[in-house]
Scaffold this motif. Sequence first.
Motif, PDB file in Angstrom:
ATOM      1  N   UNK A   1      33.094  37.617  44.896  1.00 25.55           N
ATOM      2  CA  UNK A   1      31.005  38.755  45.695  1.00 25.55           C
ATOM      3  C   UNK A   1      31.505  39.790  45.134  1.00 25.55           C
ATOM      4  N   UNK A   2      32.032  40.575  44.994  1.00 28.00           N
ATOM      5  CA  UNK A   2      32.521  41.816  44.263  1.00 28.00           C
ATOM      6  C   UNK A   2      31.916  40.711  43.171  1.00 28.00           C
ATOM      7  N   UNK A   3      32.799  40.658  42.123  1.00 31.96           N
ATOM      8  CA  UNK A   3      31.972  39.732  41.003  1.00 31.96           C
ATOM      9  C   UNK A   3      31.370  39.337  40.554  1.00 31.96           C
ATOM     10  N   UNK A   4      30.439  39.154  41.530  1.00 31.78           N
ATOM     11  CA  UNK A   4      29.243  38.551  41.296  1.00 31.78           C
ATOM     12  C   UNK A   4      29.759  37.099  40.841  1.00 31.78           C
TER      13      UNK A   4
ATOM     14  N   UNK B   1      32.022  35.629  39.149  1.00 33.90           N
ATOM     15  CA  UNK B   1      32.819  35.860  38.149  1.00 33.90           C
ATOM     16  C   UNK B   1      33.940  36.065  37.842  1.00 33.90           C
ATOM     17  N   UNK B   2      34.617  35.126  36.682  1.00 36.89           N
ATOM     18  CA  UNK B   2      36.386  35.585  36.972  1.00 36.89           C
ATOM     19  C   UNK B   2      37.276  36.445  36.428  1.00 36.89           C
ATOM     20  N   UNK B   3      37.822  37.288  37.548  1.00 40.02           N
ATOM     21  CA  UNK B   3      38.133  38.669  37.355  1.00 40.02           C
ATOM     22  C   UNK B   3      39.188  39.185  36.452  1.00 40.02           C
ATOM     23  N   UNK B   4      39.076  40.242  36.379  1.00 41.81           N
ATOM     24  CA  UNK B   4      40.133  41.395  35.019  1.00 41.81           C
ATOM     25  C   UNK B   4      41.312  40.859  35.682  1.00 41.81           C
ATOM     26  N   UNK B   5      42.193  41.966  34.102  1.00 39.40           N
ATOM     27  CA  UNK B   5      43.474  40.924  34.301  1.00 39.40           C
ATOM     28  C   UNK B   5      44.461  42.311  35.790  1.00 39.40           C
ATOM     29  N   UNK B   6      43.398  43.316  36.118  1.00 38.79           N
ATOM     30  CA  UNK B   6      43.001  44.573  37.237  1.00 38.79           C
ATOM     31  C   UNK B   6      43.261  43.726  38.225  1.00 38.79           C
ATOM     32  N   UNK B   7      41.928  43.340  38.355  1.00 43.26           N
ATOM     33  CA  UNK B   7      41.357  43.230  39.175  1.00 43.26           C
ATOM     34  C   UNK B   7      42.416  42.212  41.367  1.00 43.26           C
ATOM     35  N   UNK B   8      41.716  42.599  41.744  1.00 40.79           N
ATOM     36  CA  UNK B   8      42.919  42.337  43.202  1.00 40.79           C
ATOM     37  C   UNK B   8      42.984  40.768  43.193  1.00 40.79           C
ATOM     38  N   UNK B   9      44.562  40.888  43.547  1.00 42.12           N
ATOM     39  CA  UNK B   9      44.446  39.495  43.860  1.00 42.12           C
ATOM     40  C   UNK B   9      44.276  38.545  45.772  1.00 42.12           C
ATOM     41  N   UNK B  10      44.604  37.796  46.084  1.00 49.81           N
ATOM     42  CA  UNK B  10      44.170  37.167  47.425  1.00 49.81           C
ATOM     43  C   UNK B  10      45.144  38.001  48.697  1.00 49.81           C
ATOM     44  N   UNK B  11      46.241  38.755  48.417  1.00 54.14           N
ATOM     45  CA  UNK B  11      47.285  39.301  48.924  1.00 54.14           C
ATOM     46  C   UNK B  11      46.688  40.951  49.491  1.00 54.14           C
ATOM     47  N   UNK B  12      46.355  41.515  48.053  1.00 57.01           N
ATOM     48  CA  UNK B  12      45.421  42.541  48.535  1.00 57.01           C
ATOM     49  C   UNK B  12      43.789  41.882  49.401  1.00 57.01           C
TER      50      UNK B  12
END
Length: 531
Positions: free
Chosen positions: A292-295, A297-308
């Motif tokens: 949702x936050x990324x609209x 689109x795939x993550x960037x390298x320092x985007x949060x993962x599921x744990x966070x």
Amino acid sequence: MKRILGLLLLASTAAMAQNSKPPMVTFTAEQDHKNMMDQLGIKALRPGPSGQETAPNHANYDENTANPYPNLPDVLTLNNGKKVTTADQWWNQRRPEIVEHFEKEVLGRVPKNAPKINWEVEVTDREMVNRIPVIAKHIIGHVDNSSYPGIKVDIDMVLVVPANAKGPVPVLMMFGGGRLPAPAQPDAASLKLINDGIRKLLANSSPELKEALNKYPAYQPIAAAAGTGGFGFGPQPAPKPPTPDVPGVAGVNNDAGSTDQLLAAGWGYCTINPGSIQADNGAGLTRGIIGLVNKGQPRKPDDWGALRAWAWGAGRALDYIEKNEPAVDAKHVGIEGVSRYGKAALVTLAFEPKFSMALVGSSGEGGAKLHRRNWGEAVENLTATGEYHWMAGNFIKYGASDATFGSKTPGDLPVDAHELLALCAPRLTFVSYGIPEKGDAKWLDQQGSYMAAVAAGPVFKLLGAKDLGVSNDYNKEKMPPVNTPMLDGELAWRQHDQGHQDQANMKWFIKWADQKMGRPAATPAPTGRRQ
């Protein structure tokens, strides 16, 4: 006419805005993982060891080779080499450095544009659990998705508190699916009205149904007791224990359920469904709160993962409780989880400051286990496709064997699990494990987690709290015997004699937390299974 034209213009504008948003990417986990590897310039990864001891690439269980990187990053040394000697230095200098390392390289960053949540109480029910009257609420957090309407996130939570408490009660928030514990049932008169209404509706729906009902005038569509026929109301079965991280390993449960123990001790509990926040797979990274936050689109390298993301969701649930649930002592809310949710519980306490305590159950690699330990599950297991989504994309670098930057190993990580535990100081942090013989597999590395707790101790002591009460020499200290409580400090440890669960430590956790909160022990209440 002007009004109609105005409405049409608004509708047209909204449609254009929706059409202007990028379409959602629908990668498989393998495609998403490959996309991240490409972003990082990684050509090949080292394979993770197998949890099956008969496999050729089985995990290491030889203590002689378990510590290839024996020296951990010093938790009280600044990046510039200066020693931290005061609490102010910790809070203002060292802790922010550690947080930055975890956010950039290990767990990812919570985005600044994380959306707001509108919480709605769907059901409030007065129930009885083991003869304890409770107030149970099913609460949904509707996440604002106006930035990308194609993705909907509704956080699912159940809050249960004793109905007869004399004041606000401590609450343990628990990662995992939940439901109302014992939905109140209609009395005989109400049930007759319901059944009469259903029979009338059925009879009026078709001549065939009317004829069938006339043949059975005593038939009641809803039986008075669950399981005796009809739709069957009544208490739902308790949720199953979390699925272990090692295939084929089952938990062993000899104690009363954790929620039963909490209610008997005068606590409340809250269950929050991690999957309603973020899916537990790589294919879901373009959906859920991350997507949702990324609209989409795939993550960037320092985007949060599921744990966070799970930790963020728990934190926002506590925000709601603090503002809207006066029956809860919001200053004494803890977080709990087992296995992957044990990892999430530790991350939550480390990064969500409103939580005052945690019960971290059997968390293993990515939780309390040292990344630098070569025992059981390894960093390479978390950089491969199956579990990478728990972490930031950058974490994959530390399993790389061939990349534009060369290669990296766990020894290159700027932080380790002892520093994640240190971020929890001086709050109450209980590290819990079981034994391999009963299903809490060697894979989890109980000794490596104990070493991390030992190494986190200096921060607790610096902040005026107590640690485990042993030396902080993590390469020398060995786990105490099973069932030995190390509960004198704000940092606690106990390895119980059961399996992949933490309910065997729940009574110890409650007693320890009550004592640390200065709360008198509650008069024991029945803790048998639900009636």
